[in-house]
Enzyme design. Structure first.
Site, PDB file in Angstrom:
ATOM      1  N   HIS A  62      -6.922  -4.905  10.386  1.00 22.74           N
ATOM      2  CA  HIS A  62      -6.651  -4.515   8.984  1.00 22.74           C
ATOM      3  C   HIS A  62      -5.320  -5.189   8.475  1.00 22.74           C
ATOM      4  O   HIS A  62      -4.340  -5.405   9.246  1.00 22.74           O
ATOM      5  CB  HIS A  62      -6.652  -3.049   8.424  1.00 22.74           C
ATOM      6  CG  HIS A  62      -5.467  -2.464   9.017  1.00 22.74           C
ATOM      7  ND1 HIS A  62      -5.569  -1.129   9.551  1.00 22.74           N
ATOM      8  CD2 HIS A  62      -4.302  -2.353   8.837  1.00 22.74           C
ATOM      9  CE1 HIS A  62      -4.463  -0.586   9.851  1.00 22.74           C
ATOM     10  NE2 HIS A  62      -3.416  -1.275   9.334  1.00 22.74           N
ATOM     11  N   ASN A 102      -6.945  -2.774  14.571  1.00 23.90           N
ATOM     12  CA  ASN A 102      -8.578  -3.173  14.282  1.00 23.90           C
ATOM     13  C   ASN A 102      -8.620  -4.397  13.231  1.00 23.90           C
ATOM     14  O   ASN A 102      -9.721  -4.537  12.658  1.00 23.90           O
ATOM     15  CB  ASN A 102      -9.169  -1.945  13.326  1.00 23.90           C
ATOM     16  CG  ASN A 102      -8.589  -1.453  12.233  1.00 23.90           C
ATOM     17  OD1 ASN A 102      -7.621  -2.170  11.728  1.00 23.90           O
ATOM     18  ND2 ASN A 102      -8.870  -0.359  11.999  1.00 23.90           N
ATOM     19  N   GLU A 132      -9.328  -1.694   5.626  1.00 22.70           N
ATOM     20  CA  GLU A 132      -9.955  -1.405   6.586  1.00 22.70           C
ATOM     21  C   GLU A 132     -11.240  -2.488   7.098  1.00 22.70           C
ATOM     22  O   GLU A 132     -11.584  -3.058   5.996  1.00 22.70           O
ATOM     23  CB  GLU A 132     -10.435  -0.024   6.844  1.00 22.70           C
ATOM     24  CG  GLU A 132      -9.264   0.971   6.628  1.00 22.70           C
ATOM     25  CD  GLU A 132      -8.436   1.204   8.025  1.00 22.70           C
ATOM     26  OE1 GLU A 132      -8.188   0.237   8.969  1.00 22.70           O
ATOM     27  OE2 GLU A 132      -8.025   2.335   8.350  1.00 22.70           O
ATOM     28  N   ASP A 174       0.829  -1.194  -0.005  1.00 24.07           N
ATOM     29  CA  ASP A 174       0.168   0.038  -0.132  1.00 24.07           C
ATOM     30  C   ASP A 174       0.854   1.214  -0.009  1.00 24.07           C
ATOM     31  O   ASP A 174       2.079   1.183   0.237  1.00 24.07           O
ATOM     32  CB  ASP A 174      -1.054   0.019   1.210  1.00 24.07           C
ATOM     33  CG  ASP A 174      -0.175  -0.407   2.565  1.00 24.07           C
ATOM     34  OD1 ASP A 174       1.037  -0.237   2.389  1.00 24.07           O
ATOM     35  OD2 ASP A 174      -0.621  -0.823   3.564  1.00 24.07           O
TER      36      ASP A 174
HETATM   37  C1  GLP Z   1      -0.184   0.152   8.662  1.00 25.65           C
HETATM   38  C2  GLP Z   1       0.334  -0.544   7.363  1.00 25.65           C
HETATM   39  C3  GLP Z   1       0.130  -2.021   7.667  1.00 25.65           C
HETATM   40  C4  GLP Z   1       0.617  -2.250   8.953  1.00 25.65           C
HETATM   41  C5  GLP Z   1       0.056  -1.589   9.982  1.00 25.65           C
HETATM   42  C6  GLP Z   1       0.514  -2.179  11.441  1.00 25.65           C
HETATM   43  O1  GLP Z   1      -1.233   0.500   8.791  1.00 25.65           O
HETATM   44  N1  GLP Z   1      -0.445  -0.332   6.278  1.00 25.65           N
HETATM   45  O2  GLP Z   1       0.432  -2.677   6.310  1.00 25.65           O
HETATM   46  O3  GLP Z   1       0.507  -3.927   8.974  1.00 25.65           O
HETATM   47  O4  GLP Z   1       0.264  -0.459   9.798  1.00 25.65           O
HETATM   48  O5  GLP Z   1       1.631  -1.258  11.610  1.00 25.65           O
HETATM   49  P1  GLP Z   1       2.541  -1.436  12.654  1.00 25.65           P
HETATM   50  O6  GLP Z   1       3.656  -2.556  12.584  1.00 25.65           O
HETATM   51  O7  GLP Z   1       3.153   0.057  12.882  1.00 25.65           O
HETATM   52  O8  GLP Z   1       1.803  -1.746  14.076  1.00 25.65           O
END
Ligand code: GLP
Length: 262
Positions: free
Chosen positions: A138, A136, A143, A67
């Site tokens: 995702h 959440n 989402e 993304d």
């Molecule tokens: C973002 C990214 C996800 C990632 C998530 C968790 O939303 N788009 O790909 O898995 O954050 O991030 P973190 O590893 O900082 O908790």
């Protein structure tokens, strides 16, 4: 699903780096799907070290990220392109022309999303997709309520996701409202999925992903449909799992003792 529970975050991160290293050594022309977020930072540090230490060939790799924030130029310091260049591609010597992220300052997000899907298909599909998980539930930026059959497209971020990611933006700049993300259908098309979650703030999402009902309210639960999904956890992220003892019995200390999934 293969659930591997390690005793510490460090061991879990190392296990993911080891899987990626072994995969690239065995198949240097692999197509790897990559993820961003704080969880992956140590993984990429370890991977860079392994690439240098073991002379892992990376020139033939092709990578696709999950993304990118919509509206950010690739050179923006908080873009996922900047993150990947600084944290992996540059230090590991991966040729940038073989690395892909959605171009999020393109004129037309729908056209860019379709082009991204096409690029993945033309590369032969993704061999191994690395994933993190949001609090959440995702994956990528899919989402809650994302269609389980969704393809790459523009998504509106939830307020909680924007809040969690505000730390990467300056005090005077809000987290973007939209992102282009691979869809859940796109992710499920990968030949193999590898998800890493660490920390107690992920425990609830992890339990819904693994043990909850399959449903769009927890997008990561779609991995229950994937024939080859491995979930690597530390003890904190695994702490809300009802069947934790069973997973530990099957794979003590997170060591993968069975080559099969399911
Ligand atoms: C973002 C990214 C996800 C990632 C998530 C968790 O939303 N788009 O790909 O898995 O954050 O991030 P973190 O590893 O900082 O908790």
């Amino acid at each position: 699903m293969k659930v591997l529970i390690h005793n510490s975050a460090e061991l879990a991160q190392q296990a993911v780096a080891d899987i990626l290293t072994a995969r690239i050594l065995a198949h240097p022309a692999s197509v790897i799907g990559l993820a961003t977020g704080g969880t992956m930072e140590v993984v990429y540090d370890r991977l860079i070290r392994a690439i240098a230490r073991e002379a892992v060939p990376v020139r033939d790799l092709v990578t696709f990220n999950l993304d990118e924030y919509w509206g950010l130029a690739p050179a923006h310091p908080a873009s996922y392109r900047s993150y990947m260049n600084a944290r992996l591609f540059g230090p590991a010597g991966i040729p940038l022309e073989r690395t892909f992220l959605p171009v999020a300052d393109a004129a037309d997000p729908a056209a860019e999303s379709d082009a991204y899907e096409l690029r993945i298909r033309e590369a032969g599909g993704i061999d191994l997709q690395l994933l993190g998980i949001g609090q959440n539930g995702h994956i990528g930026f899919n989402e809650p309520t994302s269609s389980l059959a969704s393809r790459t497209r523009l998504k509106t971020l939830t307020q909680s996701t924007r809040k969690a990611n505000q730390q990467y933006f300056g005090a005077d700049e809000a987290t973007p409202e939209y992102a282009i993300t691979m869809g859940i259908g796109t992710i499920l098309d990968a030949r193999e999925c590898l998800l890493l979650a660490t920390g107690s703030n992920k425990a609830e999402a992890v339990s819904r992903m693994i043990e909850g009902p399959l449903g769009a309210h927890c997008p990561a639960s779609a991995l229950q449909l994937h024939p080859k999904a491995t979930i690597i956890l530390d003890a904190d992220a695994a702490s809300a799992l009802e069947l934790r003892e069973y997973y530990q019995h099957v794979h003590p200390d997170g060591i993968d003792r069975q080559p099969t999934h399911g």
